[in-house]
Motif scaffolding. Sequence first.
Motif, PDB file in Angstrom:
ATOM      1  N   GLU A   8       0.865  -1.179   0.022  1.00  0.00           N
ATOM      2  CA  GLU A   8       0.060  -0.052  -0.081  1.00  0.00           C
ATOM      3  C   GLU A   8       0.702   1.443   0.221  1.00  0.00           C
ATOM      4  O   GLU A   8       0.560   2.131  -0.507  1.00  0.00           O
ATOM      5  CB  GLU A   8      -0.978   0.059   1.243  1.00  0.00           C
ATOM      6  CG  GLU A   8      -2.115   0.993   1.186  1.00  0.00           C
ATOM      7  CD  GLU A   8      -1.431   2.456   1.610  1.00  0.00           C
ATOM      8  OE1 GLU A   8      -2.155   3.376   0.952  1.00  0.00           O
ATOM      9  OE2 GLU A   8      -0.584   2.494   2.255  1.00  0.00           O
ATOM     10  N   ILE A   9       1.953   1.092   0.876  1.00  0.00           N
ATOM     11  CA  ILE A   9       2.746   2.456   0.974  1.00  0.00           C
ATOM     12  C   ILE A   9       3.686   2.831  -0.219  1.00  0.00           C
ATOM     13  O   ILE A   9       3.960   3.909  -0.693  1.00  0.00           O
ATOM     14  CB  ILE A   9       3.420   2.113   2.238  1.00  0.00           C
ATOM     15  CG1 ILE A   9       3.747   3.739   2.910  1.00  0.00           C
ATOM     16  CG2 ILE A   9       5.035   1.795   1.966  1.00  0.00           C
ATOM     17  CD1 ILE A   9       2.589   4.174   3.518  1.00  0.00           C
ATOM     18  N   ILE A  10       3.892   1.752  -0.938  1.00  0.00           N
ATOM     19  CA  ILE A  10       4.938   2.057  -2.203  1.00  0.00           C
ATOM     20  C   ILE A  10       3.914   2.521  -3.504  1.00  0.00           C
ATOM     21  O   ILE A  10       4.666   2.763  -4.421  1.00  0.00           O
ATOM     22  CB  ILE A  10       5.873   0.849  -2.465  1.00  0.00           C
ATOM     23  CG1 ILE A  10       5.056  -0.231  -3.008  1.00  0.00           C
ATOM     24  CG2 ILE A  10       6.657   0.646  -1.445  1.00  0.00           C
ATOM     25  CD1 ILE A  10       5.903  -1.522  -3.469  1.00  0.00           C
ATOM     26  N   SER A  11       2.617   2.333  -3.191  1.00  0.00           N
ATOM     27  CA  SER A  11       1.702   2.789  -4.533  1.00  0.00           C
ATOM     28  C   SER A  11       1.621   4.220  -4.280  1.00  0.00           C
ATOM     29  O   SER A  11       0.781   4.698  -5.329  1.00  0.00           O
ATOM     30  CB  SER A  11       0.495   2.044  -4.284  1.00  0.00           C
ATOM     31  OG  SER A  11      -0.225   2.244  -3.055  1.00  0.00           O
ATOM     32  N   HIS A  12       1.962   5.021  -3.520  1.00  0.00           N
ATOM     33  CA  HIS A  12       1.859   6.222  -3.451  1.00  0.00           C
ATOM     34  C   HIS A  12       2.853   7.066  -2.817  1.00  0.00           C
ATOM     35  O   HIS A  12       3.724   6.525  -2.071  1.00  0.00           O
ATOM     36  CB  HIS A  12       0.400   6.834  -2.618  1.00  0.00           C
ATOM     37  CG  HIS A  12       0.366   6.326  -1.292  1.00  0.00           C
ATOM     38  ND1 HIS A  12       1.155   7.038  -0.437  1.00  0.00           N
ATOM     39  CD2 HIS A  12      -0.085   5.094  -0.746  1.00  0.00           C
ATOM     40  CE1 HIS A  12       0.961   6.138   0.808  1.00  0.00           C
ATOM     41  NE2 HIS A  12       0.044   5.208   0.514  1.00  0.00           N
ATOM     42  N   TYR A  13       3.050   8.246  -2.825  1.00  0.00           N
ATOM     43  CA  TYR A  13       3.994   9.250  -2.069  1.00  0.00           C
ATOM     44  C   TYR A  13       3.789   9.231  -0.543  1.00  0.00           C
ATOM     45  O   TYR A  13       2.459   9.426  -0.252  1.00  0.00           O
ATOM     46  CB  TYR A  13       4.217  10.890  -2.509  1.00  0.00           C
ATOM     47  CG  TYR A  13       4.814  10.704  -4.373  1.00  0.00           C
ATOM     48  CD1 TYR A  13       5.661  10.256  -4.304  1.00  0.00           C
ATOM     49  CD2 TYR A  13       3.850  11.228  -4.967  1.00  0.00           C
ATOM     50  CE1 TYR A  13       6.294  10.236  -5.719  1.00  0.00           C
ATOM     51  CE2 TYR A  13       4.009  11.232  -6.424  1.00  0.00           C
ATOM     52  CZ  TYR A  13       5.560  10.779  -6.819  1.00  0.00           C
ATOM     53  OH  TYR A  13       5.662  10.854  -8.013  1.00  0.00           O
ATOM     54  N   GLY A  14       4.816   9.230   0.281  1.00  0.00           N
ATOM     55  CA  GLY A  14       4.627   9.360   1.501  1.00  0.00           C
ATOM     56  C   GLY A  14       4.894   8.190   2.304  1.00  0.00           C
ATOM     57  O   GLY A  14       4.637   6.947   1.638  1.00  0.00           O
ATOM     58  N   ALA A  15       4.900   8.308   3.535  1.00  0.00           N
ATOM     59  CA  ALA A  15       5.259   7.000   4.572  1.00  0.00           C
ATOM     60  C   ALA A  15       3.982   6.639   5.294  1.00  0.00           C
ATOM     61  O   ALA A  15       4.192   5.655   6.259  1.00  0.00           O
ATOM     62  CB  ALA A  15       6.498   7.386   5.394  1.00  0.00           C
TER      63      ALA A  15
END
Length: 330
Positions: A307-314
């Motif tokens: 989920e996290i690598i599919s968008h910007y931000g942590a």
Amino acid sequence: MPQSYDVAGLGNAIVDVIAAVDDDFLLTHQIAKGAMTLIDEFRAAQLHGALRAAREVAGGSVANTMAGLASLGARGVYAGKVKDDRLGAVFAASLADLGVHYSTARPKQGPSTASCMIAVTADGQRSMSTYLGACREMTPQDVNADEIAAAKILYIEGYLWDTDGAKAASRKAMAAAKQGGAKVSFTLSDPFCVGRFREEFLELMKSDLDIVFANENEARALFEVEAFPDVIRAARQWGGVAAITRSAQGCVIVHGEEHHTIPAFPVAKVIDTTGAGDQFAAGFLFGLTRGRSLADCGRLGGLAAAEIISHYGARPEVSLKDLAAKEGLL
């Protein structure tokens, strides 16, 4: 002692200040594109003033993990040092919005709250200027032993070993966790951190740690081996739970003779890998608090990382709890 929390987190408390910029901004302010640069308090204030329409959120490795745990529905408590200034208030409010308990005292004197100025250009590059500030002033007095003892699992980041005070605070937290019957988990943070403190980390594994998180490079540095089968062999000999991430190859979970190789969850497009390890830890720890098998814990970690690598931000942008339910992992 009653376990009021699923996970207690101990880490460097940093406020992420994120803003969209163009390449001219990087040139004007002499920011190295796509890199992380340590800066002083004066430059942090300069860059903060220059970033427009910035978003401010509680950051740092363990704070990101606590955000993922909250998204899964876990009860969390966090210890990390900020100053009693505006960004310190932002950090506390950001955790409160997630439902994460945070009671570390905020001093009025000393360095200002740590911050990471993240300039994001249109091509997706994140250029980070980090001021460590107050987070490096952590001491054992900043650890509430009763809160730590009231958690099922304690989670600590290796970066805390960079200062004697934070190291002592970590040891106090470990002792409190053991007294309360909690498991102690630890992330190696990065290969350079392993290089600085390898012998100490290995001693911790012998005496204090139940669970260790590492990516493949960190694990190789820890065990001083090149071939991945040798990493697995060394992890087996240790005897605790080793959760080793391998990017697109997924993860490997080792606990004695128990060994699980879990493929990565598919992602339509990898946008930004920042925070993937933090969210993997969130999913894995959540699974442990719910009594799931180590294989399922690895799958939950992989789901959160995807989920996290599919968008910007942590931080998760959708409910990890909903995603886990759809995958039959709750």
